[in-house]
Design a protein around this motif. Structure first.
Motif, PDB file in Angstrom:
ATOM      1  N   THR A 186      97.666  73.669  58.799  1.00  7.54           N
ATOM      2  CA  THR A 186      98.142  72.786  57.736  1.00  7.54           C
ATOM      3  C   THR A 186      97.075  72.659  56.667  1.00  7.54           C
ATOM      4  N   VAL A 187      97.471  72.933  55.430  1.00  2.00           N
ATOM      5  CA  VAL A 187      96.551  72.788  54.305  1.00  2.00           C
ATOM      6  C   VAL A 187      96.861  71.477  53.580  1.00  2.00           C
ATOM      7  N   SER A 188      95.818  70.781  53.173  1.00  2.00           N
ATOM      8  CA  SER A 188      95.980  69.511  52.459  1.00  2.00           C
ATOM      9  C   SER A 188      94.803  69.338  51.509  1.00  2.00           C
ATOM     10  N   ARG A 189      94.890  68.327  50.651  1.00  2.00           N
ATOM     11  CA  ARG A 189      93.789  68.106  49.715  1.00  2.00           C
ATOM     12  C   ARG A 189      93.628  66.623  49.419  1.00  2.00           C
ATOM     13  N   ASN A 224      92.100  64.964  46.219  1.00  2.00           N
ATOM     14  CA  ASN A 224      91.529  65.213  44.894  1.00  2.00           C
ATOM     15  C   ASN A 224      90.475  64.184  44.509  1.00  2.00           C
ATOM     16  N   ALA A 225      90.574  62.996  45.071  1.00  2.00           N
ATOM     17  CA  ALA A 225      89.553  61.978  44.782  1.00  2.00           C
ATOM     18  C   ALA A 225      88.193  62.392  45.323  1.00  2.00           C
ATOM     19  N   LYS A 226      88.213  63.220  46.369  1.00  2.00           N
ATOM     20  CA  LYS A 226      86.973  63.697  46.987  1.00  2.00           C
ATOM     21  C   LYS A 226      86.691  65.155  46.676  1.00  2.00           C
ATOM     22  N   ASN A 227      87.492  65.753  45.787  1.00  2.00           N
ATOM     23  CA  ASN A 227      87.294  67.167  45.418  1.00  2.00           C
ATOM     24  C   ASN A 227      87.219  68.073  46.647  1.00  2.00           C
ATOM     25  N   THR A 228      88.101  67.854  47.586  1.00  2.00           N
ATOM     26  CA  THR A 228      88.055  68.599  48.839  1.00  2.00           C
ATOM     27  C   THR A 228      89.452  69.034  49.271  1.00  2.00           C
ATOM     28  N   VAL A 229      89.517  70.252  49.774  1.00  2.00           N
ATOM     29  CA  VAL A 229      90.733  70.793  50.383  1.00  2.00           C
ATOM     30  C   VAL A 229      90.425  71.067  51.851  1.00  2.00           C
ATOM     31  N   PHE A 230      91.396  70.806  52.705  1.00  2.00           N
ATOM     32  CA  PHE A 230      91.226  70.955  54.144  1.00  2.00           C
ATOM     33  C   PHE A 230      92.177  72.009  54.703  1.00  2.00           C
ATOM     34  N   LEU A 231      91.752  72.634  55.778  1.00  2.00           N
ATOM     35  CA  LEU A 231      92.626  73.518  56.537  1.00  2.00           C
ATOM     36  C   LEU A 231      92.527  73.085  57.998  1.00  2.00           C
ATOM     37  N   GLN A 232      93.556  72.398  58.466  1.00  2.00           N
ATOM     38  CA  GLN A 232      93.622  71.990  59.864  1.00  2.00           C
ATOM     39  C   GLN A 232      94.215  73.124  60.674  1.00  2.00           C
ATOM     40  N   MET A 233      93.458  73.593  61.651  1.00  2.00           N
ATOM     41  CA  MET A 233      93.881  74.743  62.451  1.00  2.00           C
ATOM     42  C   MET A 233      94.058  74.295  63.901  1.00  2.00           C
ATOM     43  N   ASN A 234      95.277  74.371  64.379  1.00  2.00           N
ATOM     44  CA  ASN A 234      95.601  73.989  65.755  1.00  2.00           C
ATOM     45  C   ASN A 234      96.084  75.197  66.539  1.00  2.00           C
ATOM     46  N   SER A 235      96.111  75.071  67.850  1.00  2.00           N
ATOM     47  CA  SER A 235      96.591  76.144  68.731  1.00  2.00           C
ATOM     48  C   SER A 235      95.932  77.468  68.377  1.00  2.00           C
ATOM     49  N   LEU A 236      94.631  77.451  68.237  1.00  2.00           N
ATOM     50  CA  LEU A 236      93.912  78.644  67.800  1.00  2.00           C
ATOM     51  C   LEU A 236      93.996  79.751  68.823  1.00  2.00           C
ATOM     52  N   LYS A 237      94.042  80.979  68.311  1.00  2.00           N
ATOM     53  CA  LYS A 237      94.152  82.179  69.129  1.00  2.00           C
ATOM     54  C   LYS A 237      92.948  83.074  68.854  1.00  2.00           C
ATOM     55  N   PRO A 238      92.623  83.968  69.787  1.00  2.00           N
ATOM     56  CA  PRO A 238      91.507  84.885  69.532  1.00  2.00           C
ATOM     57  C   PRO A 238      91.687  85.693  68.244  1.00  2.00           C
ATOM     58  N   GLU A 239      92.921  86.003  67.886  1.00  2.00           N
ATOM     59  CA  GLU A 239      93.165  86.788  66.663  1.00  2.00           C
ATOM     60  C   GLU A 239      92.934  85.981  65.391  1.00  2.00           C
ATOM     61  N   SER A 273      98.731  69.455  42.955  1.00  2.00           N
ATOM     62  CA  SER A 273      99.168  68.111  43.345  1.00  2.00           C
ATOM     63  C   SER A 273      99.353  67.970  44.848  1.00  2.00           C
ATOM     64  N   GLY A 274      99.375  69.091  45.552  1.00  2.00           N
ATOM     65  CA  GLY A 274      99.571  69.047  46.993  1.00  2.00           C
ATOM     66  C   GLY A 274     101.016  69.084  47.423  1.00  2.00           C
ATOM     67  N   ASP A 275     101.941  69.194  46.485  1.00  2.00           N
ATOM     68  CA  ASP A 275     103.350  69.175  46.884  1.00  2.00           C
ATOM     69  C   ASP A 275     103.938  70.560  47.105  1.00  2.00           C
ATOM     70  N   VAL A 276     103.132  71.601  46.876  1.00  2.00           N
ATOM     71  CA  VAL A 276     103.561  72.966  47.173  1.00  2.00           C
ATOM     72  C   VAL A 276     102.510  73.615  48.064  1.00  2.00           C
ATOM     73  N   THR A 277     102.941  74.085  49.218  1.00  2.00           N
ATOM     74  CA  THR A 277     102.031  74.779  50.123  1.00  2.00           C
ATOM     75  C   THR A 277     102.671  76.098  50.550  1.00  2.00           C
ATOM     76  N   LEU A 278     101.836  77.080  50.802  1.00  2.00           N
ATOM     77  CA  LEU A 278     102.258  78.386  51.271  1.00  2.00           C
ATOM     78  C   LEU A 278     101.444  78.733  52.511  1.00  2.00           C
ATOM     79  N   TYR A 279     102.064  79.483  53.419  1.00  2.00           N
ATOM     80  CA  TYR A 279     101.362  79.891  54.628  1.00  2.00           C
ATOM     81  C   TYR A 279     101.695  81.347  54.961  1.00  2.00           C
ATOM     82  N   ALA A 280     100.738  82.023  55.567  1.00  2.00           N
ATOM     83  CA  ALA A 280     101.012  83.317  56.157  1.00  2.00           C
ATOM     84  C   ALA A 280     101.885  83.104  57.388  1.00  2.00           C
ATOM     85  N   ASP A 281     102.738  84.075  57.669  1.00  2.00           N
ATOM     86  CA  ASP A 281     103.630  83.942  58.829  1.00  2.00           C
ATOM     87  C   ASP A 281     102.832  83.760  60.125  1.00  2.00           C
TER      88      ASP A 281
END
Length: 122
Positions: free
Chosen positions: A68-71, A73-88, A53-61
């Motif tokens: 930010t993960v989101s979805r 469902n009407a488009k059958n798609t899940v997204f991962l927005q990645m900001n402040s990216l690091k070389p690691e 449903s999108g109301d529970v999210t988990l993240y690695a430390d």
């Protein structure tokens, strides 16, 4: 369920990318979706997960507060927005799905996409 991850690329440190995980097959909205990544020479690690449903999210430390993960469902798609990216953060990113609660445990996931390369470098 078949999954296809996309949206990877080359980005400078501090930049952003949005990954997509598009699914085919019925009842995708019932699945928990997880994101994992594998850097060269390392094991695959958990990144984020979102329940059906999108109301529970988990993240690695290591990504909390930056990703930010989101979805949609009407488009059958899940997204991962990645900001402040690091070389690691450089790795191949995979999305995966299974029927159950959101979890960091890789072997709970039954269906996997092919991965998309993310490279963070100046």
């Amino acid at each position: 369920v078949q999954l296809q991850a996309s949206g990877g690329g080359l980005v400078q440190p501090g930049g952003s990318l949005r990954l997509s995980c598009a699914a085919s097959g019925r009842a995708f909205s019932a699945y928990t979706v997880g994101w994992f990544r594998q850097a060269p020479g390392k094991e695959r690690d958990f990144v984020a997960a979102i329940n059906w449903s999108g109301d529970v999210t988990l993240y690695a430390d290591s990504v909390k507060g930056r990703f930010t993960v989101s979805r949609d469902n009407a488009k059958n798609t899940v997204f991962l927005q990645m900001n402040s990216l690091k070389p690691e953060d450089t790795a191949i990113y995979y999305c995966a799905a299974y029927l159950g609660i959101a979890t960091r445990t890789e072997n709970r996931y039954d269906f996997w996409g092919q991965g998309t390369q993310v490279t963070v470098s100046s």
